[in-house]
Design an enzyme around this catalytic site. Structure first.
Site, PDB file in Angstrom:
ATOM      1  CB  CYS A  45     -13.081  22.781 -15.263  1.00 57.33           C
ATOM      2  SG  CYS A  45     -11.461  23.258 -14.631  1.00 57.33           S
ATOM      3  CB  CYS A  52     -12.890  25.383 -12.787  1.00 58.24           C
ATOM      4  SG  CYS A  52     -11.964  25.773 -14.273  1.00 58.24           S
TER       5      CYS A  52
END
Length: 145
Positions: A70, A67
């Site tokens: 993230c 991600c």
């Protein structure tokens, strides 16, 4: 007044005087620092003790290695751990490695931040927040950082 704090290294619950949390307490079992200004990685072995045996709030960052947002948020979350401990414990949950916990928490998007108080979810927000906005969100939830 004493409060319960789980050691991020061995997951043992320590009883500490509330007014001495900022004095660098060490775990009674493993003798390591209870507050190191770093995030704690959640896994099946320490999940319950980290969330249910901490009398301070626990903020969990649910993330995955693939991600992009993230990865961008990770340094901000680490910086928050340095600044906000011992008022709050910051922990990271790798949703790929700990799929059963992620499922239990009903993670639908990442990054997702979940604030726990006394082992129960108190608030949740999805998306990567800048440090100032994270602090503001925590303050809105009644966590003074």
């Amino acid at each position: 007044m004493t409060i319960n704090i789980s050691c991020p290294h061995c997951a043992v619950t320590n009883k500490l005087p509330e007014d001495r949390l900022a004095d660098g307490p060490k775990c009674g079992k493993c003798k390591q620092q209870i507050f190191s200004g770093k995030t704690t990685d959640l896994n099946a072995a320490n999940y319950n003790s980290m969330l249910k045996r901490n009398d301070i709030p626990v903020l969990v960052d649910c993330w995955a290695s693939w991600c992009g947002p993230c990865k961008q948020f990770a340094p901000t979350f680490e910086q928050a751990a340095q600044q906000f401990e011992p008022k709050i414990r910051l922990a990271k949950l790798d949703t790929e490695a700990e799929q059963s916990i992620a499922s239990q928490l009903q993670i639908r998007s990442i990054p997702t931040l979940i604030l726990f108080r006394n082992g129960k979810e108190a608030a949740r927000v999805s998306g990567a927040l800048p440090l100032g906005q994270l602090k503001q969100w925590l303050n809105q939830q009644g966590v003074e950082v």
